[in-house]
Design a protein around this motif. Sequence first.
Motif, PDB file in Angstrom:
ATOM      1  N   LEU A  69       0.862  -1.176   0.000  1.00 42.80           N
ATOM      2  CA  LEU A  69       0.000   0.000   0.000  1.00 42.80           C
ATOM      3  C   LEU A  69       0.903   1.233   0.000  1.00 42.80           C
ATOM      4  CD1 LEU A  69      -2.873   1.242   0.262  1.00 42.80           C
ATOM      5  CD2 LEU A  69      -2.557   1.127   2.739  1.00 42.80           C
ATOM      6  N   ASN A  75      -3.443   7.986  -0.977  1.00 40.78           N
ATOM      7  CA  ASN A  75      -3.193   7.305   0.292  1.00 40.78           C
ATOM      8  C   ASN A  75      -2.233   8.060   1.214  1.00 40.78           C
ATOM      9  OD1 ASN A  75      -4.826   4.998  -0.034  1.00 40.78           O
ATOM     10  ND2 ASN A  75      -3.302   4.104  -1.401  1.00 40.78           N
ATOM     11  N   ARG A  78      -2.926   8.464   4.866  1.00 43.17           N
ATOM     12  CA  ARG A  78      -2.746   7.310   5.764  1.00 43.17           C
ATOM     13  C   ARG A  78      -1.413   7.362   6.503  1.00 43.17           C
ATOM     14  NH1 ARG A  78      -5.917   2.236   3.598  1.00 43.17           N
ATOM     15  NH2 ARG A  78      -7.518   3.302   2.428  1.00 43.17           N
ATOM     16  N   SER A  85      -7.533   2.618  13.444  1.00 47.81           N
ATOM     17  CA  SER A  85      -8.154   2.479  12.130  1.00 47.81           C
ATOM     18  C   SER A  85      -8.968   3.715  11.798  1.00 47.81           C
ATOM     19  CB  SER A  85      -9.075   1.254  12.108  1.00 47.81           C
ATOM     20  OG  SER A  85      -9.682   1.127  10.842  1.00 47.81           O
ATOM     21  N   HIS A  90      -8.410  -1.482   7.843  1.00 46.50           N
ATOM     22  CA  HIS A  90      -6.982  -1.535   8.143  1.00 46.50           C
ATOM     23  C   HIS A  90      -6.766  -1.159   9.609  1.00 46.50           C
ATOM     24  CE1 HIS A  90      -7.339  -0.668   3.823  1.00 46.50           C
ATOM     25  NE2 HIS A  90      -6.315  -1.517   3.729  1.00 46.50           N
ATOM     26  N   TRP A  92      -3.694  -0.198  12.134  1.00 45.89           N
ATOM     27  CA  TRP A  92      -2.296   0.217  12.156  1.00 45.89           C
ATOM     28  C   TRP A  92      -1.758   0.128  13.579  1.00 45.89           C
ATOM     29  CZ3 TRP A  92      -0.408   2.157   7.398  1.00 45.89           C
ATOM     30  CH2 TRP A  92      -1.388   2.376   6.423  1.00 45.89           C
ATOM     31  N   ALA A 104       3.397   0.774   3.021  1.00 46.98           N
ATOM     32  CA  ALA A 104       2.825  -0.069   4.069  1.00 46.98           C
ATOM     33  C   ALA A 104       2.563  -1.452   3.480  1.00 46.98           C
ATOM     34  CB  ALA A 104       1.527   0.541   4.592  1.00 46.98           C
ATOM     35  N   VAL A 106      -0.154  -4.614   3.832  1.00 44.56           N
ATOM     36  CA  VAL A 106      -1.462  -5.009   4.338  1.00 44.56           C
ATOM     37  C   VAL A 106      -1.494  -6.531   4.392  1.00 44.56           C
ATOM     38  CG1 VAL A 106      -3.950  -4.888   3.989  1.00 44.56           C
ATOM     39  CG2 VAL A 106      -2.501  -2.969   3.281  1.00 44.56           C
ATOM     40  N   ASP A 108      -3.513  -9.951   4.866  1.00 51.14           N
ATOM     41  CA  ASP A 108      -4.818 -10.607   4.852  1.00 51.14           C
ATOM     42  C   ASP A 108      -4.687 -11.876   5.680  1.00 51.14           C
ATOM     43  OD1 ASP A 108      -7.198 -11.910   4.409  1.00 51.14           O
ATOM     44  OD2 ASP A 108      -7.027 -11.935   2.223  1.00 51.14           O
ATOM     45  N   ARG A 114      -7.675  -5.978   8.716  1.00 47.27           N
ATOM     46  CA  ARG A 114      -6.384  -6.388   8.167  1.00 47.27           C
ATOM     47  C   ARG A 114      -5.254  -5.617   8.851  1.00 47.27           C
ATOM     48  NH1 ARG A 114      -7.587  -7.480   1.826  1.00 47.27           N
ATOM     49  NH2 ARG A 114      -9.298  -8.901   2.259  1.00 47.27           N
ATOM     50  N   THR A 116      -2.077  -3.706   9.235  1.00 48.48           N
ATOM     51  CA  THR A 116      -1.332  -2.933   8.246  1.00 48.48           C
ATOM     52  C   THR A 116      -0.093  -2.383   8.931  1.00 48.48           C
ATOM     53  OG1 THR A 116      -3.427  -2.388   7.182  1.00 48.48           O
ATOM     54  CG2 THR A 116      -1.517  -1.101   6.534  1.00 48.48           C
ATOM     55  N   THR A 118       4.103  -0.804   8.790  1.00 49.71           N
ATOM     56  CA  THR A 118       5.088  -0.002   8.071  1.00 49.71           C
ATOM     57  C   THR A 118       6.480  -0.302   8.629  1.00 49.71           C
ATOM     58  OG1 THR A 118       4.509   1.812   9.558  1.00 49.71           O
ATOM     59  CG2 THR A 118       3.577   1.885   7.347  1.00 49.71           C
TER      60      THR A 118
END
Length: 136
Positions: A69, A75, A78, A85, A90, A92, A104, A106, A108, A114, A116, A118
Amino acid sequence: MLLALTLAIGIVIIITNGGALGMVKMSSGHFIYDDGRIACDDDALVIRWYYLWGAKRIPYSAIKTVTELPLAGFNAVRRWRIWGSGDFIHWWNLDTSRPKKSLALVLDVGRHIRPTITPDDPGLVQQILSERAPAK
């Protein structure tokens, strides 16, 4: 300053100047990757400060896909999601240096929310995840 203490029973305690960040159960006693917020050991991805009270451990076998991402363009907003969230999809973990990052990952894991992340080195983390997560 970050300090990691490994106890004989295979638990790592991460400590900063302000106190304990959390405890993480380790299987092999060492991390393949660790930037202070994201860590990979032999069996799982560890996301520190995922919860208010500590870390989330995701076994590689639970990760279905990993999607990049970019934190640019639409984005870019973000980047400022320091924790939690904004879209109920997402989640974080706490990362105060996220505004300086550009990518980032993500994860699944088969649920609506999900994780996410970094990481400081997203390419290396993505490589570790692709090598260790089962092909789906």
